[in-house]
Design a protein around this motif. Structure first.
Motif, PDB file in Angstrom:
ATOM      1  N   ILE A  40       0.808  -1.230   0.000  1.00  0.00           N
ATOM      2  CA  ILE A  40       0.000   0.000   0.000  1.00  0.00           C
ATOM      3  C   ILE A  40       0.837   1.274   0.000  1.00  0.00           C
ATOM      4  O   ILE A  40       0.313   2.353  -0.235  1.00  0.00           O
ATOM      5  CB  ILE A  40      -0.998   0.035   1.182  1.00  0.00           C
ATOM      6  CG1 ILE A  40      -0.289   0.199   2.528  1.00  0.00           C
ATOM      7  CG2 ILE A  40      -1.893  -1.189   1.167  1.00  0.00           C
ATOM      8  CD1 ILE A  40      -1.222   0.491   3.689  1.00  0.00           C
ATOM      9  N   GLY A  41       2.120   1.169   0.313  1.00  0.00           N
ATOM     10  CA  GLY A  41       2.968   2.349   0.395  1.00  0.00           C
ATOM     11  C   GLY A  41       2.933   2.950   1.786  1.00  0.00           C
ATOM     12  O   GLY A  41       2.288   2.422   2.696  1.00  0.00           O
ATOM     13  N   PRO A  42       3.642   4.057   1.977  1.00  0.00           N
ATOM     14  CA  PRO A  42       3.711   4.677   3.305  1.00  0.00           C
ATOM     15  C   PRO A  42       2.313   4.946   3.873  1.00  0.00           C
ATOM     16  O   PRO A  42       1.402   5.340   3.147  1.00  0.00           O
ATOM     17  CB  PRO A  42       4.461   5.985   3.047  1.00  0.00           C
ATOM     18  CG  PRO A  42       5.283   5.702   1.818  1.00  0.00           C
ATOM     19  CD  PRO A  42       4.424   4.789   0.984  1.00  0.00           C
ATOM     20  N   ALA A  43       2.182   4.717   5.186  1.00  0.00           N
ATOM     21  CA  ALA A  43       0.861   4.848   5.815  1.00  0.00           C
ATOM     22  C   ALA A  43       1.004   5.214   7.282  1.00  0.00           C
ATOM     23  O   ALA A  43       2.058   5.042   7.892  1.00  0.00           O
ATOM     24  CB  ALA A  43       0.096   3.524   5.680  1.00  0.00           C
ATOM     25  N   ASP A  44      -0.100   5.705   7.831  1.00  0.00           N
ATOM     26  CA  ASP A  44      -0.224   5.892   9.275  1.00  0.00           C
ATOM     27  C   ASP A  44      -0.616   4.540   9.855  1.00  0.00           C
ATOM     28  O   ASP A  44      -1.409   3.807   9.256  1.00  0.00           O
ATOM     29  CB  ASP A  44      -1.303   6.929   9.589  1.00  0.00           C
ATOM     30  CG  ASP A  44      -0.972   8.290   8.995  1.00  0.00           C
ATOM     31  OD1 ASP A  44       0.180   8.736   9.131  1.00  0.00           O
ATOM     32  OD2 ASP A  44      -1.868   8.897   8.383  1.00  0.00           O
ATOM     33  N   VAL A  45      -0.067   4.215  11.033  1.00  0.00           N
ATOM     34  CA  VAL A  45      -0.275   2.892  11.618  1.00  0.00           C
ATOM     35  C   VAL A  45      -0.681   3.027  13.085  1.00  0.00           C
ATOM     36  O   VAL A  45      -0.089   3.810  13.833  1.00  0.00           O
ATOM     37  CB  VAL A  45       1.015   2.035  11.511  1.00  0.00           C
ATOM     38  CG1 VAL A  45       0.820   0.669  12.141  1.00  0.00           C
ATOM     39  CG2 VAL A  45       1.457   1.908  10.056  1.00  0.00           C
ATOM     40  N   TRP A  46      -1.695   2.262  13.467  1.00  0.00           N
ATOM     41  CA  TRP A  46      -2.141   2.174  14.858  1.00  0.00           C
ATOM     42  C   TRP A  46      -1.996   0.719  15.277  1.00  0.00           C
ATOM     43  O   TRP A  46      -2.465  -0.181  14.589  1.00  0.00           O
ATOM     44  CB  TRP A  46      -3.597   2.600  14.996  1.00  0.00           C
ATOM     45  CG  TRP A  46      -3.827   4.045  14.699  1.00  0.00           C
ATOM     46  CD1 TRP A  46      -3.903   5.069  15.601  1.00  0.00           C
ATOM     47  CD2 TRP A  46      -4.028   4.634  13.412  1.00  0.00           C
ATOM     48  NE1 TRP A  46      -4.134   6.255  14.946  1.00  0.00           N
ATOM     49  CE2 TRP A  46      -4.210   6.012  13.590  1.00  0.00           C
ATOM     50  CE3 TRP A  46      -4.067   4.121  12.109  1.00  0.00           C
ATOM     51  CZ2 TRP A  46      -4.430   6.890  12.546  1.00  0.00           C
ATOM     52  CZ3 TRP A  46      -4.274   4.992  11.042  1.00  0.00           C
ATOM     53  CH2 TRP A  46      -4.460   6.363  11.274  1.00  0.00           C
ATOM     54  N   VAL A  47      -1.360   0.489  16.422  1.00  0.00           N
ATOM     55  CA  VAL A  47      -1.077  -0.866  16.889  1.00  0.00           C
ATOM     56  C   VAL A  47      -1.643  -1.034  18.293  1.00  0.00           C
ATOM     57  O   VAL A  47      -1.477  -0.152  19.139  1.00  0.00           O
ATOM     58  CB  VAL A  47       0.449  -1.115  16.929  1.00  0.00           C
ATOM     59  CG1 VAL A  47       0.767  -2.498  17.463  1.00  0.00           C
ATOM     60  CG2 VAL A  47       1.079  -0.901  15.564  1.00  0.00           C
ATOM     61  N   SER A  48      -2.305  -2.159  18.539  1.00  0.00           N
ATOM     62  CA  SER A  48      -2.679  -2.507  19.909  1.00  0.00           C
ATOM     63  C   SER A  48      -2.203  -3.923  20.189  1.00  0.00           C
ATOM     64  O   SER A  48      -2.193  -4.772  19.296  1.00  0.00           O
ATOM     65  CB  SER A  48      -4.194  -2.392  20.135  1.00  0.00           C
ATOM     66  OG  SER A  48      -4.874  -3.473  19.549  1.00  0.00           O
ATOM     67  N   SER A  49      -1.793  -4.146  21.429  1.00  0.00           N
ATOM     68  CA  SER A  49      -1.324  -5.463  21.834  1.00  0.00           C
ATOM     69  C   SER A  49      -1.372  -5.528  23.350  1.00  0.00           C
ATOM     70  O   SER A  49      -1.425  -4.496  24.022  1.00  0.00           O
ATOM     71  CB  SER A  49       0.107  -5.689  21.341  1.00  0.00           C
ATOM     72  OG  SER A  49       0.557  -6.986  21.645  1.00  0.00           O
ATOM     73  N   TYR A  50      -1.339  -6.730  23.871  1.00  0.00           N
ATOM     74  CA  TYR A  50      -1.227  -6.869  25.326  1.00  0.00           C
ATOM     75  C   TYR A  50       0.161  -6.397  25.751  1.00  0.00           C
ATOM     76  O   TYR A  50       0.310  -5.647  26.699  1.00  0.00           O
ATOM     77  CB  TYR A  50      -1.458  -8.329  25.740  1.00  0.00           C
ATOM     78  CG  TYR A  50      -1.291  -8.518  27.227  1.00  0.00           C
ATOM     79  CD1 TYR A  50      -2.305  -8.166  28.100  1.00  0.00           C
ATOM     80  CD2 TYR A  50      -0.111  -9.042  27.738  1.00  0.00           C
ATOM     81  CE1 TYR A  50      -2.158  -8.316  29.464  1.00  0.00           C
ATOM     82  CE2 TYR A  50       0.044  -9.194  29.102  1.00  0.00           C
ATOM     83  CZ  TYR A  50      -0.972  -8.839  29.965  1.00  0.00           C
ATOM     84  OH  TYR A  50      -0.805  -8.980  31.319  1.00  0.00           O
ATOM     85  N   SER A  51       1.189  -6.840  25.023  1.00  0.00           N
ATOM     86  CA  SER A  51       2.557  -6.431  25.336  1.00  0.00           C
ATOM     87  C   SER A  51       3.367  -6.389  24.052  1.00  0.00           C
ATOM     88  O   SER A  51       2.904  -6.789  22.995  1.00  0.00           O
ATOM     89  CB  SER A  51       3.198  -7.400  26.333  1.00  0.00           C
ATOM     90  OG  SER A  51       3.353  -8.678  25.746  1.00  0.00           O
ATOM     91  N   THR A  52       4.584  -5.910  24.153  1.00  0.00           N
ATOM     92  CA  THR A  52       5.460  -5.820  22.995  1.00  0.00           C
ATOM     93  C   THR A  52       6.808  -6.417  23.348  1.00  0.00           C
ATOM     94  O   THR A  52       7.029  -6.863  24.473  1.00  0.00           O
ATOM     95  CB  THR A  52       5.582  -4.361  22.503  1.00  0.00           C
ATOM     96  OG1 THR A  52       6.203  -4.353  21.223  1.00  0.00           O
ATOM     97  CG2 THR A  52       6.335  -3.485  23.484  1.00  0.00           C
ATOM     98  N   SER A  53       7.708  -6.429  22.388  1.00  0.00           N
ATOM     99  CA  SER A  53       9.032  -6.998  22.623  1.00  0.00           C
ATOM    100  C   SER A  53      10.097  -6.119  21.982  1.00  0.00           C
ATOM    101  O   SER A  53       9.821  -5.334  21.070  1.00  0.00           O
ATOM    102  CB  SER A  53       9.125  -8.404  22.035  1.00  0.00           C
ATOM    103  OG  SER A  53       9.062  -8.349  20.621  1.00  0.00           O
TER     104      SER A  53
END
Length: 191
Positions: A40-53
């Motif tokens: 899709i090319g450059p984009a705005d991104v929203w991420v949700s998770s319980y935890s990250t690494s």
């Protein structure tokens, strides 16, 4: 199946199919994000998770530095705040805003001028050898519904962190009694 599998071996291009799903252990969130941004090319991104690494954040930072991620926000669970504090400096290089709340969702949303893509997965941003499930869709209504819930949660039920962690313990106590406790997580069906 070999251990090194490309996302394109598991999924069809997003332009070919509006919604697709995968169940197995060869699809990881970071690789999926790269695969979608490539299409899709450059984009705005929203991420949700319980935890990250740390591994996830390293890869995400490289994508951010390459310009494929225009802006980014992250929502994590307050119960994982001890880990979040340890990874804060790295998160600052990846995300414009990081929120802590009562969150167990694992969603990644992408938006640019031509595309919206929504990913819902069972996988945290960690790596393991467990089977996970993932659904990817370009349906605008799904994006709108998930985006609305995400932003509402961040705006009204989360703590935006900015490197000053003095309020986390107090806020987490109000949200779920104890940041590392499961007390209050159980609710019988129908109540």
């Amino acid at each position: 199946m070999p251990t090194k599998v490309k996302v394109s071996d598991l999924l069809r291009p997003i332009a070919d199919v509006q919604t697709q799903a995968y169940f197995g252990r060869h699809l990881h969130t970071l690789g999926l994000i790269k695969w979608i941004l490539y299409q899709i090319g450059p984009a705005d991104v929203w991420v949700s998770s319980y935890s990250t690494s740390e591994e996830f954040l390293r890869g995400f930072r490289l994508m951010r530095q390459s310009g494929s991620i225009l802006s980014a926000k992250m929502l994590l669970d307050v119960k994982a705040s001890k880990k979040t504090v340890q990874l804060w400096r790295m998160m600052q290089t990846c995300f414009d805003d990081v929120f802590l709340g009562q969150n167990h969702s694992k969603v990644t949303l992408f938006r640019n001028d031509q595309h919206v893509v929504s990913v819902v997965t069972s996988q945290n941003q960690t790596y393991g050898s467990r089977d996970e499930s993932t659904i990817i869709t370009t349906d605008p209504q799904v994006f709108a519904d998930l985006f609305s819930g995400y932003t509402l949660h961040c705006d009204t039920q989360s703590l935006r962190i900015n490197g000053n962690f003095s309020g986390i313990t107090q806020k987490s106590a109000r949200l779920c009694r104890d940041a590392d406790s499961d007390i209050g997580d159980f609710r019988p069906f129908g109540y």
